[in-house]
Design a protein around this motif. Structure first.
Motif, PDB file in Angstrom:
ATOM      1  N   TRP A  98      -0.279  -8.448  -1.788  1.00  0.00           N
ATOM      2  CA  TRP A  98       0.895  -7.667  -1.058  1.00  0.00           C
ATOM      3  C   TRP A  98       0.837  -7.555   0.585  1.00  0.00           C
ATOM      4  N   TYR A 140       5.889  -0.878   0.418  1.00  0.00           N
ATOM      5  CA  TYR A 140       6.063  -0.034  -0.999  1.00  0.00           C
ATOM      6  C   TYR A 140       4.519   0.090  -0.579  1.00  0.00           C
ATOM      7  N   LYS A 150      13.093  -4.438  -6.973  1.00  0.00           N
ATOM      8  CA  LYS A 150      12.544  -4.945  -5.769  1.00  0.00           C
ATOM      9  C   LYS A 150      11.213  -4.736  -5.807  1.00  0.00           C
ATOM     10  N   ALA A 157       7.901  -8.139  -4.888  1.00  0.00           N
ATOM     11  CA  ALA A 157       7.304  -7.949  -3.918  1.00  0.00           C
ATOM     12  C   ALA A 157       6.015  -7.858  -4.796  1.00  0.00           C
ATOM     13  N   GLU A 211       5.155  -5.766   3.286  1.00  0.00           N
ATOM     14  CA  GLU A 211       5.524  -5.556   1.737  1.00  0.00           C
ATOM     15  C   GLU A 211       4.245  -3.878   1.450  1.00  0.00           C
TER      16      GLU A 211
END
Length: 262
Positions: free
Chosen positions: A95, A103, A85, A89, A99
């Motif tokens: 990013w 993360y 996953k 991303a 996201e």
């Protein structure tokens, strides 16, 4: 939201670590010498988590099946799914805010192109926990220490080569990387020194115990005075350096907080 996500991830990491240790303990077995006064070499195999429970009996077999299943889930399935996953991303190289909120524990600590570094370090910790449980008895102590030395060297080489941690703009990275890279390498070096010292103490204890004394000599037990002094001295130095590292990190964090805009 980002801080809450990081807190949940931290709690999740601790929980998974505890579950991994619990599953490994339910599988690990060791030999226990029978009798207090008779040492004839006979032994029974018992569970490390439950010393009163003999290994590979009907009770242990049912427990071992579930322990092995969930050990695979915690050690392999969940990290692989999370890695896939996160890789999806990071595929576009940008990013987004959503996201980052999902993360952030991967991205904010490391350079954006080195988001995978957390998996390397986390996997090293998980594997060490598993090995520490399976090889916790004396006959396997040398193997466990040797594995710890090798794993520490591999992680140290990874950090020294990849330099994954983010750098402060006010303190540009040098040949050894930024401040966080240097602190991580120093921490790994101290860990390596601790493992080497552990190996010296273990071998010294075994050698003294196996020594056959003469008629007028007392049996040797514990560490020799020289090794004991070495262990105490090096251990004290390691603790002082670690305290210094904590002070260094907290001082820089306080300076950054003062310089942060209102």
């Amino acid at each position: 939201r980002l801080h809450a996500t990081n807190a949940r991830i931290a709690a999740y990491t601790v929980a998974v670590g505890s579950l991994v240790k619990s599953c490994a303990s339910s599988l690990a077995c060791t030999e226990e010498v029978l009798g207090t006064y008779v040492n004839d070499g006979s032994a029974r195999v018992v569970m490390m988590a439950l010393p009163d429970e003999e290994c590979w009996t009907s009770e242990h077999n049912s427990l071992a099946i579930f322990a092995a299943l969930f050990l695979v889930v915690y050690v392999i399935v969940i990290p692989v799914l999370l890695f896939c996953k996160a890789r999806g991303a990071a595929a576009d190289g940008v990013w987004s805010n959503d996201e980052l909120q999902q993360y952030g524990w991967l991205v904010l600590k490391y350079k954006e192109s080195r988001w995978y570094s957390e998996f390397v370090i986390l996997f090293d910790k998980i594997v060490f926990v598993v090995f520490a449980v399976f090889f916790a008895w004396e006959r396997s102590a040398t193997l466990l220490i040797g594995f710890g030395i090798v794993a520490t060297l591999v992680t140290l080489a990874f950090v020294a080569w990849d330099k994954p941690y983010r750098c402060d703009d006010a303190q540009p990275a040098g040949r050894l990387g930024g401040k966080e890279d240097k602190m991580m390498m120093l921490s790994l070096i101290l860990q390596l020194v601790s493992f080497l010292l552990m190996l010296i103490c273990h071998n010294n204890t075994i050698a003294r115990r196996d020594y056959v004394p003469g008629p007028d000599e007392e049996p040797l037990e514990g560490l020799s005075p020289g090794v004991e002094f070495l262990a105490a001295t090096v251990g004290l130095i390691v603790v002082v350096i670690q305290i210094g590292m904590v002070w260094w990190a907290s001082r820089d964090a306080a300076d950054e907080e003062k310089e942060a805009p209102e």
